[in-house]
Enzyme design. Sequence first.
Site, PDB file in Angstrom:
ATOM      1  N   GLY A 157       7.970   7.673  -1.895  1.00 61.26           N
ATOM      2  CA  GLY A 157       8.725   7.410  -0.669  1.00 61.26           C
ATOM      3  C   GLY A 157       9.106   5.960  -0.424  1.00 61.26           C
ATOM      4  O   GLY A 157       9.546   5.227  -1.316  1.00 61.26           O
ATOM      5  N   GLY A 181      -7.749 -14.339   4.159  1.00 60.01           N
ATOM      6  CA  GLY A 181      -8.217 -15.550   3.482  1.00 60.01           C
ATOM      7  C   GLY A 181      -7.424 -15.924   2.243  1.00 60.01           C
ATOM      8  O   GLY A 181      -7.466 -17.068   1.799  1.00 60.01           O
ATOM      9  N   TYR A 192      -0.429  11.510  15.338  1.00 54.96           N
ATOM     10  CA  TYR A 192       0.350  10.637  14.438  1.00 54.96           C
ATOM     11  C   TYR A 192       0.993   9.510  15.270  1.00 54.96           C
ATOM     12  O   TYR A 192       0.929   8.335  14.901  1.00 54.96           O
ATOM     13  CB  TYR A 192       1.428  11.464  13.726  1.00 54.96           C
ATOM     14  CG  TYR A 192       2.360  10.638  12.860  1.00 54.96           C
ATOM     15  CD1 TYR A 192       1.941  10.108  11.646  1.00 54.96           C
ATOM     16  CD2 TYR A 192       3.676  10.371  13.274  1.00 54.96           C
ATOM     17  CE1 TYR A 192       2.794   9.345  10.868  1.00 54.96           C
ATOM     18  CE2 TYR A 192       4.534   9.613  12.496  1.00 54.96           C
ATOM     19  CZ  TYR A 192       4.093   9.100  11.298  1.00 54.96           C
ATOM     20  OH  TYR A 192       4.943   8.331  10.524  1.00 54.96           O
ATOM     21  N   THR A 231       0.855  -1.194   0.000  1.00 51.98           N
ATOM     22  CA  THR A 231       0.000   0.000   0.000  1.00 51.98           C
ATOM     23  C   THR A 231       0.893   1.248   0.000  1.00 51.98           C
ATOM     24  O   THR A 231       1.990   1.244   0.553  1.00 51.98           O
ATOM     25  CB  THR A 231      -0.940   0.035   1.227  1.00 51.98           C
ATOM     26  OG1 THR A 231      -0.160   0.242   2.414  1.00 51.98           O
ATOM     27  CG2 THR A 231      -1.750  -1.242   1.367  1.00 51.98           C
TER      28      THR A 231
END
Length: 291
Positions: free
Chosen positions: A13, A123, A165, A8
């Site tokens: 970066g 799964g 954060y 993801t």
Amino acid sequence: MDKIAIVTGATSGIGKAIALGLARKGFRVGIVCRNRTRGEAAAAELAGSVPGAEAEIFLADLSVLQDVRRVAGELRERYPRVDVLVDNAGAHLLRAKVSADGYDRMVATNHLGPFLLTNRLLGVLDETARIVVVASEAHRFADPFEPADLAEPGRYGPAGSLRVYGRSKLLNLFFTQELAERLKGTGITVNAMCPGLVATALARDVPGAGQVGGWLSRTPVLRRPEQGARMALRLATERRFEGCSGGFYSSTPGARALPGARTLKDRALQKAVWERSSHLVGLPGPIVLGR
Ligand SMILES: NC(=O)c1ccc[n+]([C@@H]2O[C@H](COP(=O)([O-])OP(=O)(O)OC[C@H]3O[C@@H](n4cnc5c(N)ncnc54)[C@H](OP(=O)(O)O)[C@@H]3O)[C@@H](O)[C@H]2O)c1
């Protein structure tokens, strides 16, 4: 059969460097990203840098639970078996924003979205799959919170955004610990890591970050994304980490000399955070492996 990795936030970066590293190691890479143009550019860069590499993009804003459910379905359809999942995407927002589902948007992006995505992908994970969570030493700055309020906007203010954060990154660590407990007895492992301080777009909105980054870039303290990606790549692929689960591997220099955050030893809190997160994302009961 191709080895499959899902990463993801691989549009920039550390995530982009992780995706590239996995492609170099022969993985076919599924990139989960929120912006088609940036995603296509990252996939093209990857294909251009690694001969024969294959990368596909899957669109989702991880702060939006409906998006996460949909993209998890698309990923399950596309990849019947996944070998590596890297939960890397994250944001540092300066001001409190509310997500589409009514939660603090930074917590939704950094914790709830990855929590739901990972649970929805269990799964299709191979029986020896490895999950890597990109967390941070910034978990030490977390504001005090009760599990019931984990997705409530905190006090952002001048230094407050770092505290929220930090909370989202502490939640990453609780998630890793509890998931490792729940996966005991399966061959699937999950570990968290901190990439160190890395020159990326993460702190783009933080006042003075550019200037401080400029100073630090002349020192070894600030790393390049490729350096920040290294520990994640090792956890995802090295034989040495086979069977290791529930760990936090910090690559921040000197961090090992610091005592760990006390809350990380609190099993009851870990469980309560899991239960609350499950409730917030609408997951039913215990985790289910197999399709
Ligand atoms: N940089 C550091 O010093 C540092 C230190 C410790 C931990 N980390 C962690 O490293 C991870 C990667 O951050 P980075 O430093 O590489 O920052 P970055 O360059 O800003 O990359 C962040 C990635 O996350 C994606 N993203 C952000 N919000 C999203 C959302 N709502 N839905 C889907 N994708 C989203 C971004 O997509 P867009 O391209 O669309 O913005 C981008 O691909 C984060 O989890 C961060 O907390 C970074």
